[in-house]
Design a protein around this motif. Structure first.
Motif, PDB file in Angstrom:
ATOM      1  N   UNK A 174      -6.520  -2.735  -9.829  1.00 27.20           N
ATOM      2  CA  UNK A 174      -5.631  -2.362 -10.931  1.00 27.20           C
ATOM      3  C   UNK A 174      -4.935  -3.577 -11.529  1.00 27.20           C
ATOM      4  N   UNK A 201     -10.208   7.217 -13.234  1.00 28.44           N
ATOM      5  CA  UNK A 201     -11.172   6.607 -12.321  1.00 28.44           C
ATOM      6  C   UNK A 201     -11.952   5.418 -12.896  1.00 28.44           C
ATOM      7  N   UNK A 206      -5.261   9.304  -9.343  1.00 31.12           N
ATOM      8  CA  UNK A 206      -3.823   9.158  -9.313  1.00 31.12           C
ATOM      9  C   UNK A 206      -3.181  10.098 -10.312  1.00 31.12           C
ATOM     10  N   UNK A 238      -0.448   6.863  -2.931  1.00 32.36           N
ATOM     11  CA  UNK A 238      -1.718   6.421  -3.500  1.00 32.36           C
ATOM     12  C   UNK A 238      -2.855   6.663  -2.495  1.00 32.36           C
ATOM     13  N   UNK A 239      -2.540   6.436  -1.237  1.00 29.80           N
ATOM     14  CA  UNK A 239      -3.544   6.624  -0.193  1.00 29.80           C
ATOM     15  C   UNK A 239      -3.980   8.085  -0.137  1.00 29.80           C
ATOM     16  N   UNK A 250      -8.069   2.943 -14.733  1.00 28.04           N
ATOM     17  CA  UNK A 250      -7.355   2.977 -13.465  1.00 28.04           C
ATOM     18  C   UNK A 250      -5.956   2.373 -13.706  1.00 28.04           C
ATOM     19  N   UNK A 251      -4.896   2.736 -13.003  1.00 27.58           N
ATOM     20  CA  UNK A 251      -4.886   3.655 -11.873  1.00 27.58           C
ATOM     21  C   UNK A 251      -4.746   5.127 -12.257  1.00 27.58           C
ATOM     22  N   UNK A 252      -4.469   5.450 -13.522  1.00 28.33           N
ATOM     23  CA  UNK A 252      -4.278   6.862 -13.835  1.00 28.33           C
ATOM     24  C   UNK A 252      -5.593   7.614 -13.959  1.00 28.33           C
ATOM     25  N   UNK A 278      -7.428  -1.017  -3.873  1.00 32.13           N
ATOM     26  CA  UNK A 278      -7.230  -0.363  -5.172  1.00 32.13           C
ATOM     27  C   UNK A 278      -6.210  -1.123  -6.017  1.00 32.13           C
ATOM     28  N   UNK A 279      -5.158  -1.620  -5.376  1.00 29.04           N
ATOM     29  CA  UNK A 279      -4.137  -2.345  -6.139  1.00 29.04           C
ATOM     30  C   UNK A 279      -4.688  -3.647  -6.716  1.00 29.04           C
ATOM     31  N   UNK A 318      -8.467   7.838  -5.892  1.00 27.12           N
ATOM     32  CA  UNK A 318      -8.791   7.424  -7.249  1.00 27.12           C
ATOM     33  C   UNK A 318      -8.410   8.460  -8.304  1.00 27.12           C
ATOM     34  N   UNK A 327       0.855  -1.186   0.000  1.00 23.42           N
ATOM     35  CA  UNK A 327       0.000   0.000   0.000  1.00 23.42           C
ATOM     36  C   UNK A 327       0.878   1.218   0.000  1.00 23.42           C
ATOM     37  N   UNK A 328       0.788   1.971  -1.065  1.00 27.38           N
ATOM     38  CA  UNK A 328       1.656   3.096  -1.277  1.00 27.38           C
ATOM     39  C   UNK A 328       1.054   4.337  -0.604  1.00 27.38           C
ATOM     40  N   UNK A 362      -5.657   0.974   0.330  1.00 29.58           N
ATOM     41  CA  UNK A 362      -4.672   0.997  -0.763  1.00 29.58           C
ATOM     42  C   UNK A 362      -4.524  -0.366  -1.446  1.00 29.58           C
ATOM     43  N   UNK A 363      -4.617  -1.446  -0.657  1.00 33.07           N
ATOM     44  CA  UNK A 363      -4.502  -2.787  -1.241  1.00 33.07           C
ATOM     45  C   UNK A 363      -5.704  -3.102  -2.116  1.00 33.07           C
ATOM     46  N   UNK A 404     -12.392   2.142 -13.016  1.00 28.76           N
ATOM     47  CA  UNK A 404     -11.868   0.979 -12.314  1.00 28.76           C
ATOM     48  C   UNK A 404     -12.380  -0.330 -12.882  1.00 28.76           C
TER      49      UNK A 404
END
Lengths: 313, 597
Positions: free
Chosen positions: B475, B510, A46, A39-40, B506-508, B471-472, A44, A35-36, B468-469, B512
């Protein structure tokens, strides 16, 4: 005296590997948990350029060993850098929070210790009688109730219903010190409970010893036997636990701080963990570690002082 | 006896220590004299997370925005109820016929607040150059701006500017030591101060919602002197920096900020705007916001009359609210109650590029028919919220209130599931729904949904991860079904439809679900260049209809905001964007019946 001095020097030298260990474990844990942080912060939306800038400023774009040695070097000088989220200097943040935590934690501990050791003594002297049973019942209940429940209950009764005390907030204004009452009361009760139980157990153990029987047989008054002979020997576990508790009081009591909106170190640490704010996490963890190591040292020195059988080798 | 003397001495020492500590507390209490709010001050006890920064370029969280919005102003703002764009620092504006050139005529006589960063500490009038300076910072990674995604591809020369700044970042590992004057020589050609009172923006191509974007918190006008004097990035520890030292033109000024303790704003005596009644704004003397981390504690402060506005925390809900969203007896009539739909949507997205969901439209449609939204709202959200049947929330042009195609219909869902190739769910493996968080409510929502899917034979299990996880996982295309939500950045349907454009993966971006549909993209692109409002709304509706038919989401709910007001609060409508503007709010101590009973 020189024995003491060389002992202190040796113990302080020993703290270095301990602190290094704490640092390394925190560092590894932070980077193992994925978890970056950038990013947090951005969620959304980024933005690669921004992410690069943040990573660059925080040094997160470097290989891990480089980050590690860089951070280690800074931390050795007690410089934890700037918070990712608030961008304040972590050292400054901790030092700003310290008075609030100390103001709450230290009096709560001394008061709790004073009352707790007294109640423990009394309880032990009247072992298995009505007084002892009620003290044990009350302290057992206090140890079992979650702190925050007690806090919310007191807020409701004393703050909301009876309007006697402010329910939350930090000291300010002429009657500001009233804000201290509720959180301090809750923390004191907690300290009182565990110290009473600890003292009672320690004294009871000593009271079965032969020399106590001898002292009683000499015709010494009970109080003298307990205070001068029993308590002194029971001091060893008490001193060890109390010195660690001092460190604990200074590194913050999160639940009480959260419920009463008290801006202490504990709250800072928990916010940092939630925000993956590495510099602040590192700062608060290292701060706590340093306190504990020092407290342990003081505890050992005091133990040697109260118990001549313990030698500083 | 020596012993008793010892005990007495011990007592004396303990008492002395505590007296000393009390004296220290007393001294501290006197030293921090505390802010004594006047009766005409808005008092707030907030459990919102800490305010991070008061630099407009860094406005990403709602706590910081709620303060920044009182201190700074942009060229335009939103009407508090309709969310239409209204003038602010710009008196009026023209848009060129092709929709790419925006020319703003700036209000004259508006001054920044007095601050030591100005010569003699005296404020000056704001000019178009300040607007250019402030807007350029929004594009600047060196200013740690979080808003550049809004303008980077849209404003002429902004993308190149961002690239140059990135180059600079590459060359200067310690970029925060760069000379500010050097940094300022670089410009974004699309932001132009034509003269003191005229500001012009040139876009690469038309972007219809652009004015609504400009009303966002990033596009606030700050005094460049303050940024130069206090520094905006990487200052040495302990120094005063710009994000802590705002200098704007807004109705309030920052008087005090103690992190996690309190924030005090006081009215700006030189503020330019007058209220509808001709009285100078703001009506109140200031805002005193204290931090109460526990929402229940914050609510008790409200009940005790020490805080003027509040939400209703979970712990207090059953005590305060009836199931039909009215106040229970002791509270009804005592407090004002406002229930406002938020410009928000909660959804469960499908990975549109992978089986089983992405390749099977009938399956996605079947699942949408199996969602009993009313039950979820009643059981999980305690009646707060509205069922969502499409991507655009109510309150935005383009939302179709009659669209209820995916209304709960388990029989039809089973039929479609069979048509999709999975009669009664046979042949479909157990699917994993990815859920973010540690919070209680989203989990319960996912569990309810899991049960509803089970009723038509679709087995789902949950996988919960920190944000954060989560979202990863999306992606990486690991999550084929996942919970997400979207809160409007600005009040336009485009902000929601952008979640489906193939350019915004995503990730650049929205998008998703990685949804890609040329038909949808074409409608969206046409809407962006369509300057006729009615025609654009029609295109929005058509684009939304494509999404509703294709079902890249399980549409679930739109949320609502519940706010309680003390009876003496007037003229403070709840804003669908979740923004707060206190300049029109009034405190009327004579009022006994709340404005919104």
């Amino acid at each position: 005296m020189s024995g003491y001095l060389s002992y202190i020097v040796r113990r302080l030298a020993l703290t270095i590997p301990i602190l290094w260990g704490v640092f390394t474990v925190t560092f590894i844990l932070f980077f193992i948990v994925p978890g970056d942080p950038a990013r947090l912060l951005m969620g959304q939306h980024r933005d690669a350029a921004m992410e690069a800038a943040m990573a660059r400023q925080w040094g997160l774009d470097q290989p891990k060993p480089v980050q590690y040695s860089r951070f280690l070097r800074k931390v050795a000088l007690l410089d934890f850098g700037q918070s990712f989220t608030t961008k304040r200097d972590v050292r400054v943040s901790i030092l700003q929070r310290l008075p609030a935590t100390a103001l709450l934690g230290i009096p709560a501990l001394t008061l709790g210790a004073f009352l707790g050791i007294g109640a423990g003594l009394w309880s032990a002297m009247r072992a298995n009688r009505a007084v002892d049973n009620s003290i044990r019942f009350v302290t057992f209940a206090l140890v079992s109730i979650p702190f925050f429940l007690l806090a919310i209950f007191l807020q409701w009764v004393l703050g909301q219903k009876l309007q006697l005390l402010p329910i939350a907030g930090y000291i300010n204004g002429p009657w500001g010190w009233l804000h201290l009452c509720l959180p301090m009361f809750v923390l004191t009760l907690g300290n009182f409970a565990w110290l009473t139980r600890l003292t009672r157990t320690a004294i009871l153990e000593v009271l079965t010893q032969d020399y106590i029987r001898t002292a009683k047989a000499k015709g010494l008054p009970e109080l003298v036997v307990v205070v001068r002979h029993a308590l002194r020997n029971a001091m060893v576990p008490l001193v060890t636990n109390l010195s660690v508790a001092v460190a604990g009081s200074l590194s913050g009591a999160f639940f009480v701080e959260a419920v009463f909106g008290w801006p202490g170190v504990g709250l800072l640490a928990v916010d940092a963990i939630n925000n993956r704010d590495f510099p602040t996490i590192m700062g608060t963890v290292m701060f706590g570690a340093i306190l504990f190591v020092l407290a342990d040292l003081v505890g050992d020195l005091l133990t040697a002082y109260v118990d001549p059988r313990v030698t500083l080798k | 006896m020596r012993l008793y003397a010892g005990v007495v001495r011990f007592f004396a020492v303990v008492v002395l220590i505590h007296v000393a500590m009390l004296l220290v507390v007393g001294a501290l209490a006197r030293a921090s004299r505390g802010y004594q709010a006047t009766p005409n001050t808005l008092r707030l006890a907030t459990s919102a997370v800490q305010v991070r920064s008061l630099d407009p370029a860094q406005m990403s969280d709602s706590a910081s925005t709620s303060i920044c919005d009182q201190i700074y102003e942009g060229l335009v703002s939103y009407d508090q109820t309709t969310m239409e764009v209204v003038p602010s620092l710009a008196e009026s504006w023209d848009v060129s016929p092709d929709g790419t050139v925006y020319t703003f005529r700036l209000r004259s006589g508006v001054r920044f607040i007095d601050d030591p960063c100005f010569p003699d500490g005296k404020a000056r009038e704001f000019t178009a150059e300040d607007v250019r300076y402030s807007f350029t910072r929004v594009c600047d990674p060196i200013a740690m701006s979080l808003g550049s995604w809004l303008v980077e591809e849209r404003v002429e020369g902004a993308a190149e500017y961002v690239e140059r700044r990135q180059q600079l970042l590459e060359e200067h590992p310690d970029f925060w030591k760069l000379d500010t004057a050097d940094l300022e020589s670089d410009r974004v050609p699309g932001f132009e101060a034509v003269d003191d009172r005229t500001f012009r923006i040139r876009l690469v191509e038309p972007f219809a919602p652009f004015l609504k974007v400009l009303a966002m918190a990033y596009f606030r006008v700050a005094a460049p002197e303050a940024i130069r004097a206090y520094g905006a990035i990487g200052n040495p520890p302990g120094s005063d920096t710009f994000f802590r030292h705002p200098v704007g033109t807004g109705p309030f000024m920052l008087a005090r900020w103690e992190p996690d303790v309190e924030i005090v704003l006081v009215g700006n005596p030189g503020y330019w705007e007058r209220g509808a009644d001709g009285q100078p704004l703001p009506h109140i003397d200031g805002v005193h916001m204290v931090s109460r981390r526990d929402p229940h504690t914050a609510f008790m402060e409200f009940e005790g009359g020490r805080s003027d506005l509040t939400g209703v925390p979970d712990q207090d809900w059953d005590r305060v609210m009836n199931p039909d969203k009215t106040l229970k007896p002791p509270f009804a009539g005592r407090y004002g109650l406002q229930t406002t739909p938020r410009l928000q949507v909660s959804y469960h997205g499908f990975d549109m590029q992978n089986p089983p969901f992405g390749t099977n439209k009938k399956l996605r449609q079947a699942l949408n028919l199996a969602v009993d939204r009313d039950t979820i709202i009643r059981e999980v959200f305690r009646g707060v919220g509205r069922p969502a049947f499409g991507p655009i929330p109510p309150g935005l042009a383009g939302h179709d209130p009659d669209e209820r195609r995916w209304e709960y219909d388990p029989e039809r869902a089973k039929e479609l599931l069979a048509e999709a190739g999975y009669p009664n769910g046979e042949g479909l493996d157990e699917q994993v729904m990815y859920v973010s968080g540690t919070g209680e409510v989203p989990d319960r929502e996912a569990v309810a949904l899991m049960d509803q899917m089970a009723k038509i034979g679709v087995r789902i299990r949950l996988k919960m991860q920190p944000w954060p996880l989560h979202l990863e996982s999306i992606d990486r295309h690991e999550a084929r079904l996942f919970t997400l939500g979207w809160i409007a950045d600005y009040p336009d349907a485009e902000n929601f439809l952008a979640l489906f454009h193939s350019r915004n993966f995503s990730p650049d971006g929205p998008n998703s679900t990685f949804y890609a549909n040329p038909e949808f993209d074409a409608l969206y692109d046409r809407a962006m260049v369509e300057l006729d409002t009615a025609k654009r709304e029609d295109l929005y509706r058509q684009a939304a209809a494509v999404i509703i038919d294709d079902c890249p989401w399980l549409f679930t709910t739109n949320s609502e905001t519940i706010q309680l007001d003390q009876p003496w609060i007037e003229d403070f409508p709840v804003n669908p964007l979740g923004l707060f503007f206190y300049k029109n709010l009034r405190i009327n101590r004579d009022r006994t019946v709340p404005e919104h009973p």
